[in-house]
Scaffold this active site. Structure first.
Site, short mmCIF file in Angstrom:
data_model
loop_
_atom_site.label_atom_id
_atom_site.label_comp_id
_atom_site.label_asym_id
_atom_site.label_seq_id
_atom_site.Cartn_x
_atom_site.Cartn_y
_atom_site.Cartn_z
N LYS A 31 -26.86 35.83 104.07
CA LYS A 31 -27.95 36.61 104.68
C LYS A 31 -28.62 37.55 103.67
O LYS A 31 -29.84 37.69 103.66
CB LYS A 31 -27.40 37.41 105.87
CG LYS A 31 -27.02 36.49 107.04
CD LYS A 31 -26.22 37.22 108.09
CE LYS A 31 -25.94 36.35 109.30
NZ LYS A 31 -24.94 36.94 110.21
N GLY B 165 -24.38 36.54 118.80
CA GLY B 165 -24.24 36.26 120.23
C GLY B 165 -25.38 35.40 120.74
O GLY B 165 -26.44 35.31 120.11
N GLU C 52 -36.24 33.41 111.71
CA GLU C 52 -35.96 34.78 112.16
C GLU C 52 -34.50 34.96 112.60
O GLU C 52 -33.88 36.01 112.38
CB GLU C 52 -36.90 35.15 113.32
CG GLU C 52 -36.82 36.59 113.77
CD GLU C 52 -37.16 37.58 112.66
OE1 GLU C 52 -38.32 37.66 112.27
OE2 GLU C 52 -36.24 38.29 112.18
N ASP D 242 -20.88 34.65 105.05
CA ASP D 242 -22.03 34.69 105.95
C ASP D 242 -22.97 35.85 105.56
O ASP D 242 -24.19 35.69 105.48
CB ASP D 242 -21.51 34.86 107.40
CG ASP D 242 -22.61 35.03 108.41
OD1 ASP D 242 -23.20 34.02 108.81
OD2 ASP D 242 -22.89 36.19 108.80
N GLY E 118 -29.23 38.34 113.91
CA GLY E 118 -29.23 37.94 115.32
C GLY E 118 -30.55 38.27 115.99
O GLY E 118 -31.61 37.76 115.60
N THR F 93 -23.33 28.02 121.13
CA THR F 93 -23.64 29.35 121.69
C THR F 93 -25.15 29.65 121.64
O THR F 93 -25.74 30.04 122.64
CB THR F 93 -22.90 30.43 120.87
OG1 THR F 93 -21.53 30.06 120.81
CG2 THR F 93 -23.03 31.80 121.46
N GLU G 165 -18.47 32.50 113.36
CA GLU G 165 -18.86 31.15 112.93
C GLU G 165 -17.77 30.17 113.36
O GLU G 165 -16.62 30.56 113.61
CB GLU G 165 -18.99 31.11 111.40
CG GLU G 165 -20.08 32.00 110.84
CD GLU G 165 -21.45 31.65 111.37
OE1 GLU G 165 -21.88 30.51 111.23
OE2 GLU G 165 -22.09 32.54 111.98
N VAL H 133 -30.87 35.83 110.15
CA VAL H 133 -30.32 37.12 109.72
C VAL H 133 -30.49 38.14 110.84
O VAL H 133 -31.57 38.27 111.41
CB VAL H 133 -31.04 37.66 108.46
CG1 VAL H 133 -30.40 38.97 108.00
CG2 VAL H 133 -31.04 36.64 107.34
N1 HSE Z 1 -21.05 34.87 112.70
C1 HSE Z 1 -22.25 35.60 112.59
C2 HSE Z 1 -21.94 37.08 112.74
C3 HSE Z 1 -23.22 35.17 113.65
O1 HSE Z 1 -20.82 37.41 113.15
O2 HSE Z 1 -22.77 37.90 112.44
C4 HSE Z 1 -24.61 35.61 113.40
O3 HSE Z 1 -25.14 35.09 112.23
#
Ligand code: HSE
Length: 432
Positions: A202, A303, A126, A198, A131, A12, A187, A129
């Protein structure tokens, strides 16, 4: 000048990154000087939305990280291996690295940054964390003059999407998760999202940047959202809260030295709080510092396009340094990482927080009194006690505490479980 990129991973975020780099018109002119020269993938068989010239896509990742023509390796493989090994090999070959890989940085950041410092190369992150939200550079640079006191964030788009769907559309947990997967937020193994891992990766990264020390990933206390039910969402709503998966890093209030609380868990957030209105895939990070006060970073947290936007901004930063010909072995400390010591972390039992708990009890006189007595025995002071509903002949009682020591609250709950009138404790959540 032309700067050659080796892209590892074409999922992605890899596709989003390639799309930006292949279509530079109307964007920063630096992009015109960046060429995706090699792309490393696991399988050549997969159908992909972009056609690349023959020879660009390969399964030979090592050939990319050792290619003398390539200036920057962009690691978008996800997961721990082979990502960690490829990053270390690229560094060893004197290449700069851009990564979106929070799992690798949170767990292996110490060895990666030690290697990068020895080799005199940058490892920028960058996209790891938030997006598309700029948060790494702001923490390292724009807010660098502050003494940071807390970082509280909604840093996982998938779980925020699921909780929002459950809250606003009455959606079922599993259906909302499948939607998040289709939208490209989750993920590869969605347990990393749902179980809070996740978000824990972060907040470990953000805490290290904000508080200027290394963080051991395993010291982040972590609970996911599996146990959040629509019943609790509805009770929270009646009490003036929404439920969010929060990642919290803050200086423990009772200490002068920098001992941190580091935790990820579903949390009742007052509806008036700025994080309460962060919905869907959006993330937000509320940073508090001295003398700044509070600042909140908000935007799409997952995304393809948003995350690629952050990846490409890091590529551009490195290209700008290379172009200005001032890249020496001495790294810019505002872009590199020189932390040496590990933060001290408060054990979860010692933190002070508020709690929400829901009990199923016999509907007989004295139940609330017994509950109150058990809590009182351990200095747990109650802010509110409500009995709203019945469930199969049992009364449903919800309590919200004042700030209490978590260890005392847990001991009180152990005693409550032994009470003859208490049938079960379906949920216990923390309150912001
Ligand atoms: N799987 C992660 C989320 C993607 O949903 O935030 C971005 O790190």
């Amino acid at each position: 000048m032309v700067f050659k990129i080796g892209l590892l991973g074409l999922g992605t975020v890899g596709i989003g990154t390639a799309q930006i780099l292949l279509d530079s018109s109307g964007r920063n002119p630096l992009l015109e000087e960046i060429v995706v020269s090699q792309i490393g993938v696991r399988s050549l068989e997969k159908t992909r939305p972009i056609k690349f010239p023959p020879g660009v896509i390969t399964t030979d990742l090592v050939a990319i990280v050792t290619d003398p023509e390539i200036n920057i390796v962009v690691e978008l493989l996800g997961g721990l291996e082979p990502a960690r090994t490829m990053i270390l090999q690229a560094i060893d070959q004197g290449k700069h690295v851009v990564t979106a890989n929070k799992a690798v940085i949170a767990r292996h950041g110490d060895e990666i940054y030690e290697a990068a410092n020895r080799a005199g190369v940058y490892v920028l992150l960058e996209a790891s964390v938030g997006g598309g939200i700029p948060i790494i550079k702001p923490l390292k640079q724009s807010l660098g003059a502050n003494r940071i006191t807390s970082i509280i964030g909604i840093v996982n788009g998938t779980t925020n999407y699921i909780l929002t769907q459950m809250t606003t559309a009455g959606a079922d947990f599993s259906d909302a998760l499948v939607e998040a997967q289709h939208l490209g937020y989750a993920e590869a193994d969605s347990t990393a999202d749902v179980d809070g891992l996740d978000a824990a990766d972060k907040i470990a990264i953000l805490a290290s940047l904000g508080f200027g020390e290394r963080v051991q990933r395993e010291s982040v206390y972590c609970e996911g959202i599996r146990k959040v039910s629509t019943v609790d969402i509805a009770y929270a709503d009646k009490l003036g809260f929404v439920i969010k998966l929060l990642a919290i890093a803050k200086i423990s209030e009772k200490t002068e030295s920098r001992i941190l609380q580091l935790r990820v868990h579903p949390t009742l957030v007052p509806k008036s709080h700025p994080l309460a209105s962060v919905e869907g895939v959006n993330n937000a990070i509320l940073v508090e510092g001295d003398p700044l006060g509070q600042v909140m970073f908000y935007g799409p947290g997952a995304g393809s396009g948003p995350t690629a936007s952050a990846v490409v901004s890091d590529i551009m930063n490195i290209v700008a340094i290379l172009k200005s010909n001032n890249h020496t072995q001495t790294l810019n400390p505002l872009l590199s990482c020189t932390h040496q010591h590990y933060c001290q972390i408060t054990p979860i039992e010692a933190i002070e927080t508020r709690f929400y708990a829901r009990f199923l009890t016999k509907d007989v006189p004295g139940v609330i009194g017994n509950l109150g007595r058990s809590f009182g025995n351990y200095q747990v002071s109650l802010e509110s006690v409500v009995q709203i509903g019945f469930k199969e002949e049992l009364a449903e009682i919800v309590v919200v505490t004042h700030y209490v020591c978590e260890g005392n609250f847990r001991t009180a709950l152990d005693e409550v479980r032994t009470l003859e009138t208490i049938k079960s404790i379906p949920s216990v959540l923390r309150v912001l």
